[in-house]
Design a protein around this motif. Sequence first.
Motif, PDB file in Angstrom:
ATOM      1  N   ILE A 292      28.174 -15.709  16.185  1.00  0.00           N
ATOM      2  CA  ILE A 292      28.948 -14.553  15.716  1.00  0.00           C
ATOM      3  C   ILE A 292      27.997 -13.459  15.257  1.00  0.00           C
ATOM      4  N   VAL A 293      28.271 -12.220  15.686  1.00  0.00           N
ATOM      5  CA  VAL A 293      27.468 -11.075  15.241  1.00  0.00           C
ATOM      6  C   VAL A 293      27.816 -10.806  13.773  1.00  0.00           C
ATOM      7  N   GLN A 294      26.812 -10.781  12.923  1.00  0.00           N
ATOM      8  CA  GLN A 294      27.037 -10.629  11.482  1.00  0.00           C
ATOM      9  C   GLN A 294      26.810  -9.177  11.029  1.00  0.00           C
ATOM     10  N   ASP A 295      27.304  -8.894   9.820  1.00  0.00           N
ATOM     11  CA  ASP A 295      26.997  -7.643   9.115  1.00  0.00           C
ATOM     12  C   ASP A 295      27.541  -6.389   9.775  1.00  0.00           C
ATOM     13  N   ILE A 296      28.600  -6.521  10.545  1.00  0.00           N
ATOM     14  CA  ILE A 296      29.267  -5.302  11.035  1.00  0.00           C
ATOM     15  C   ILE A 296      30.038  -4.709   9.851  1.00  0.00           C
ATOM     16  N   PRO A 297      29.829  -3.421   9.560  1.00  0.00           N
ATOM     17  CA  PRO A 297      30.574  -2.832   8.439  1.00  0.00           C
ATOM     18  C   PRO A 297      32.077  -2.808   8.748  1.00  0.00           C
ATOM     19  N   ILE A 298      32.871  -3.236   7.786  1.00  0.00           N
ATOM     20  CA  ILE A 298      34.335  -3.301   7.984  1.00  0.00           C
ATOM     21  C   ILE A 298      34.980  -2.264   7.062  1.00  0.00           C
ATOM     22  N   SER A 299      35.573  -1.239   7.656  1.00  0.00           N
ATOM     23  CA  SER A 299      36.252  -0.195   6.872  1.00  0.00           C
ATOM     24  C   SER A 299      37.594  -0.725   6.370  1.00  0.00           C
ATOM     25  N   ASP A 300      38.236   0.020   5.470  1.00  0.00           N
ATOM     26  CA  ASP A 300      39.574  -0.378   5.021  1.00  0.00           C
ATOM     27  C   ASP A 300      40.541  -0.429   6.198  1.00  0.00           C
ATOM     28  N   PHE A 301      40.407   0.538   7.096  1.00  0.00           N
ATOM     29  CA  PHE A 301      41.265   0.594   8.286  1.00  0.00           C
ATOM     30  C   PHE A 301      41.117  -0.699   9.099  1.00  0.00           C
ATOM     31  N   SER A 302      39.864  -1.106   9.320  1.00  0.00           N
ATOM     32  CA  SER A 302      39.620  -2.340  10.075  1.00  0.00           C
ATOM     33  C   SER A 302      40.132  -3.555   9.314  1.00  0.00           C
ATOM     34  N   GLN A 303      39.871  -3.576   8.008  1.00  0.00           N
ATOM     35  CA  GLN A 303      40.237  -4.768   7.223  1.00  0.00           C
ATOM     36  C   GLN A 303      41.741  -5.036   7.285  1.00  0.00           C
ATOM     37  N   GLN A 304      42.522  -3.955   7.187  1.00  0.00           N
ATOM     38  CA  GLN A 304      43.988  -4.138   7.236  1.00  0.00           C
ATOM     39  C   GLN A 304      44.407  -4.783   8.550  1.00  0.00           C
ATOM     40  N   ARG A 305      43.773  -4.362   9.641  1.00  0.00           N
ATOM     41  CA  ARG A 305      44.152  -4.907  10.955  1.00  0.00           C
ATOM     42  C   ARG A 305      43.633  -6.334  11.152  1.00  0.00           C
ATOM     43  N   ILE A 306      42.452  -6.601  10.644  1.00  0.00           N
ATOM     44  CA  ILE A 306      41.932  -7.976  10.717  1.00  0.00           C
ATOM     45  C   ILE A 306      42.834  -8.908   9.896  1.00  0.00           C
ATOM     46  N   ASP A 307      43.282  -8.429   8.746  1.00  0.00           N
ATOM     47  CA  ASP A 307      44.166  -9.248   7.900  1.00  0.00           C
ATOM     48  C   ASP A 307      45.485  -9.544   8.615  1.00  0.00           C
ATOM     49  N   ALA A 308      46.012  -8.538   9.326  1.00  0.00           N
ATOM     50  CA  ALA A 308      47.322  -8.729   9.991  1.00  0.00           C
ATOM     51  C   ALA A 308      47.227  -9.783  11.095  1.00  0.00           C
ATOM     52  N   THR A 309      46.162  -9.731  11.880  1.00  0.00           N
ATOM     53  CA  THR A 309      46.051 -10.688  12.985  1.00  0.00           C
ATOM     54  C   THR A 309      45.712 -12.082  12.444  1.00  0.00           C
ATOM     55  N   ASN A 310      44.951 -12.123  11.358  1.00  0.00           N
ATOM     56  CA  ASN A 310      44.647 -13.396  10.692  1.00  0.00           C
ATOM     57  C   ASN A 310      45.934 -14.043  10.164  1.00  0.00           C
ATOM     58  N   GLN A 311      46.785 -13.222   9.564  1.00  0.00           N
ATOM     59  CA  GLN A 311      48.053 -13.722   9.032  1.00  0.00           C
ATOM     60  C   GLN A 311      48.906 -14.330  10.150  1.00  0.00           C
ATOM     61  N   GLU A 312      48.947 -13.646  11.285  1.00  0.00           N
ATOM     62  CA  GLU A 312      49.749 -14.159  12.402  1.00  0.00           C
ATOM     63  C   GLU A 312      49.199 -15.511  12.885  1.00  0.00           C
ATOM     64  N   LEU A 313      47.878 -15.623  12.961  1.00  0.00           N
ATOM     65  CA  LEU A 313      47.287 -16.883  13.418  1.00  0.00           C
ATOM     66  C   LEU A 313      47.563 -18.023  12.447  1.00  0.00           C
ATOM     67  N   ARG A 314      47.577 -17.719  11.165  1.00  0.00           N
ATOM     68  CA  ARG A 314      47.906 -18.774  10.182  1.00  0.00           C
ATOM     69  C   ARG A 314      49.354 -19.229  10.354  1.00  0.00           C
ATOM     70  N   GLU A 315      50.235 -18.276  10.645  1.00  0.00           N
ATOM     71  CA  GLU A 315      51.646 -18.656  10.840  1.00  0.00           C
ATOM     72  C   GLU A 315      51.808 -19.503  12.096  1.00  0.00           C
ATOM     73  N   GLU A 316      51.105 -19.122  13.164  1.00  0.00           N
ATOM     74  CA  GLU A 316      51.180 -19.924  14.393  1.00  0.00           C
ATOM     75  C   GLU A 316      50.650 -21.339  14.132  1.00  0.00           C
TER      76      GLU A 316
END
Length: 325
Positions: A292-316
């Motif tokens: 995994i490529v590390q240390d990519i800066p994650i903006s608030d915009f990115s974080q919200q979208r990463i959280d949404a897809t993570n949430q869906e995967l947990r539900e699945e």
Amino acid sequence: MKSPVRVVVTGAAGQIGYQLLFRIAAGNMLGDDQPVILHLLEIPPAMQAVQGVVMELEDCAFPLLQGIVATDDANVAFKDADYALLVGAMPRGPGMERSDLLKKNAEIFSVQGKAINNHANKDIKVLVVGNPANTNALIAQQNAPNINPAQFTAMVRLDHNRAIAQMADKLSVGTHELSNMTIWGNHSSTQYPDISQLKVNGEVVKDIDHNWYENDFIPTVQQRGAAIIKARGASSAASAASAAIDHMKSWALGTPDKDWVSMAIPSDGSYGIEPGVIFGYPVTCANGQYRIVQDIPISDFSQQRIDATNQELREERAAVEHLFS
Ligand SMILES: NC(=O)C1=CN([C@@H]2O[C@H](COP(=O)(O)OP(=O)(O)OC[C@H]3O[C@@H](n4cnc5c(N)ncnc54)[C@H](O)[C@@H]3O)[C@@H](O)[C@H]2O)C=CC1
Ligand SMILES: O=C([O-])CC(=O)C(=O)O
């Protein structure tokens, strides 16, 4: 000449299978110097069609194709397998989300996970294409306790390639001039195509219109599968097969310097994702391993979208946990 490797393709008589097998046999996936023995797995009603595919493979007289095993028995198909492309599953139709396939397809991946566990080469590289791909990969992995969990991956490369094609069009450059695209998360409409690190000929791309990015580009990439179903009356097949070739080729033969690809892989906790979830990440590959490529800066915009897809995967995952052995 290298010794041959055994490559399993499930759903061998299906749309994607028909696009995939000939390219693997031609050397597009593992290289011009790597002979292959193809293992074709199907269900009994499709075995006659598989025989036709076998005949056509023979008729190509591919120099690298050193044998074909066609079977409806998963235990035979995965025997000594080095690579497996798990394609065989029901595709979605108009108006469906990929997660609607979860109940229909989940059982296939628990059976095949067990067969991989019991019969495959312990170093097998597994790519799950059948939808919902990330969660099906998790089911297969959880049914194969004797195989390194990291060897189970799912396909977000089609999304990665779609995102590159859309950006190349927008920027009026060739797709080969773009690098460092990332697809985070699930192969679903919550996936997050992230262009924050995108480069053209090695230079960071600036001045992308954020409104276009958020309201046009992201939904276009997220909904591209549905747009193809609407246009073709059937889900994407040739582009899916091409992306599967790309995924396995990157994993087996490596990624170029200064670029990465997107693969859905078991999280190790990177970027705050719970370990184990099969999550789309930017990865580099060398010597048959991904990182995994590390240390990519994650903006608030990115974080919200990463959280949404993570949430869906947990539900699945919660919906299929009863299928874990
Ligand atoms: N991850 C991705 O980016 C993409 C995933 N897909 C998914 O790939 C899957 C296959 O798509 P198509 O080839 O278009 O479907 P298809 O319906 O043309 O072919 C599927 C084949 O799988 C076979 N099959 C069903 N159960 C099986 C089993 N237990 N073992 C072996 N074979 C079995 C069927 O007999 C059929 O021939 C679908 O789930 C589709 O949604 C499609 C495009 C992109
Ligand atoms: O959309 C679908 O159902 C097929 C698929 O996964 C894609 O084209 O990305």
